[in-house]
Design a protein around this motif. Sequence first.
Motif, mmCIF file in Angstrom:
data_model
loop_
_atom_site.group_PDB
_atom_site.id
_atom_site.type_symbol
_atom_site.label_atom_id
_atom_site.label_comp_id
_atom_site.label_asym_id
_atom_site.label_seq_id
_atom_site.Cartn_x
_atom_site.Cartn_y
_atom_site.Cartn_z
ATOM 1 N N UNK A 131 -3.107 7.566 18.235
ATOM 2 C CA UNK A 131 -1.931 7.374 17.627
ATOM 3 C C UNK A 131 -1.352 8.777 17.144
ATOM 4 N N UNK A 132 -2.222 9.585 16.460
ATOM 5 C CA UNK A 132 -1.867 10.895 15.896
ATOM 6 C C UNK A 132 -1.348 11.737 17.056
ATOM 7 N N UNK A 133 -2.137 11.942 18.465
ATOM 8 C CA UNK A 133 -1.430 12.351 19.423
ATOM 9 C C UNK A 133 -0.126 12.134 19.808
ATOM 10 N N UNK A 134 0.089 11.072 19.795
ATOM 11 C CA UNK A 134 1.414 10.428 20.430
ATOM 12 C C UNK A 134 2.520 10.740 19.464
ATOM 13 N N UNK A 135 2.180 10.750 18.011
ATOM 14 C CA UNK A 135 3.258 11.283 17.047
ATOM 15 C C UNK A 135 3.505 12.807 17.302
ATOM 16 N N UNK A 144 -2.207 2.448 21.099
ATOM 17 C CA UNK A 144 -3.157 3.055 20.345
ATOM 18 C C UNK A 144 -3.206 2.270 18.997
ATOM 19 N N UNK A 145 -2.129 1.775 18.286
ATOM 20 C CA UNK A 145 -1.936 1.313 17.111
ATOM 21 C C UNK A 145 -2.589 -0.127 17.194
ATOM 22 N N UNK A 146 -2.438 -0.849 18.366
ATOM 23 C CA UNK A 146 -2.739 -2.234 18.688
ATOM 24 C C UNK A 146 -4.370 -2.164 18.750
ATOM 25 N N UNK A 147 -4.949 -1.136 19.376
ATOM 26 C CA UNK A 147 -6.331 -0.725 19.292
ATOM 27 C C UNK A 147 -7.022 -0.675 18.172
ATOM 28 N N UNK A 148 -6.278 0.146 17.203
ATOM 29 C CA UNK A 148 -6.831 0.414 16.044
ATOM 30 C C UNK A 148 -6.872 -1.054 15.239
ATOM 31 N N UNK A 149 -6.255 -1.776 15.227
ATOM 32 C CA UNK A 149 -6.033 -3.187 14.347
ATOM 33 C C UNK A 149 -7.098 -4.240 14.940
ATOM 34 N N UNK A 150 -6.852 -4.123 16.499
ATOM 35 C CA UNK A 150 -8.164 -4.986 17.130
ATOM 36 C C UNK A 150 -9.483 -4.475 16.749
ATOM 37 N N UNK A 190 1.025 6.870 9.530
ATOM 38 C CA UNK A 190 -0.393 7.285 9.933
ATOM 39 C C UNK A 190 -1.164 7.469 8.743
ATOM 40 N N UNK A 191 -0.783 8.092 7.525
ATOM 41 C CA UNK A 191 -1.824 8.235 6.739
ATOM 42 C C UNK A 191 -2.206 6.938 5.898
ATOM 43 N N UNK A 214 -1.325 -2.392 1.878
ATOM 44 C CA UNK A 214 -0.271 -1.356 1.639
ATOM 45 C C UNK A 214 0.429 -1.190 3.020
ATOM 46 N N UNK A 215 -0.454 -1.183 4.106
ATOM 47 C CA UNK A 215 -0.082 -0.942 5.573
ATOM 48 C C UNK A 215 0.776 -2.166 5.991
ATOM 49 N N UNK A 216 0.222 -3.342 5.725
ATOM 50 C CA UNK A 216 1.035 -4.583 6.380
ATOM 51 C C UNK A 216 2.239 -4.831 5.476
ATOM 52 N N UNK A 217 2.297 -4.539 4.134
ATOM 53 C CA UNK A 217 3.553 -4.597 3.325
ATOM 54 C C UNK A 217 4.726 -3.676 3.673
ATOM 55 N N UNK A 218 4.391 -2.379 4.136
ATOM 56 C CA UNK A 218 5.010 -1.575 4.579
ATOM 57 C C UNK A 218 5.798 -1.634 5.831
#
Length: 257
Positions: A131-135, A144-150, A190-191, A214-218
């Motif tokens: 995710x960080x590299x893509x940004x 990568x975001x999907x892989x993070x949550x899964x 990201x943070x 916090x992440x979900x509500x954001x």
Amino acid sequence: MRNVHGHTLHALGEAIVAGRHPVGSSIPPEPQLCEAFGVSRTVVREAIKSLVAKGMLSTGPKVGTRVLPAEQWNWFDPDLVAWQSKAGLSKEFLRDLQELRRVVEPAAVRLAAERATAADIAAIEDAYAGMKQAIEEGGDYVTHDLRFHQGLLRACRNRMMVQMSKAIGALLRTSFEISTSKPDGTRESLPLHRAVLDAVIARQPAKAEKAILVLIDGAAEDIDLVLASRRRLPSLAAPPVSLRAPAPVKAGRRVKA
């Protein structure tokens, strides 16, 4: 690439989700479908069988093949989510998605903070790095975001949650695609992802649960902003959108902290 069965299944499934075959109505008879799609009866029957398995159709003697109410459809099915995305994501669909995330993910992350193995954490770290590299350099952020949550769902070490992580993948991608379409949305989130991961690593369940909320509500706020802007929503039928690499900073230009 889809085969003949796949093309027929998707064409018929999309037509049902789009409302071209209303709830309670009978779909056209086999000969008519064969002619419309240019396929054999065997292909049509296999497609109908798949749609029955997804909870979208029912078959029976004398009543034919009828479209069932959307409440009976299997909304964890990736094909169904993709068809809904193509037909148009409703506010109700997105509301259901956000409510599902608020129920499932905080509980899973609490367990992950207690049970995650070194291999689980390494996999989540790797997804975060992607995710960080893509940004920073451009690339596929959503995958990568999907892989993070899964990875978080798998790390809770609950077999049913692990199965759910596979099932809700398309649903999560819907949310991530929309959030990514918000300017600077990925850089701001990201943070928040880092805070979740750090709490899991530190074995702090309450802190991890708070961070994921916090992440979900954001993400919910991002979705509301995108909907209010009336921008075209992304389609799951297409590959994930890649982020562009940031423009290089010119010499002498002052960068904001």
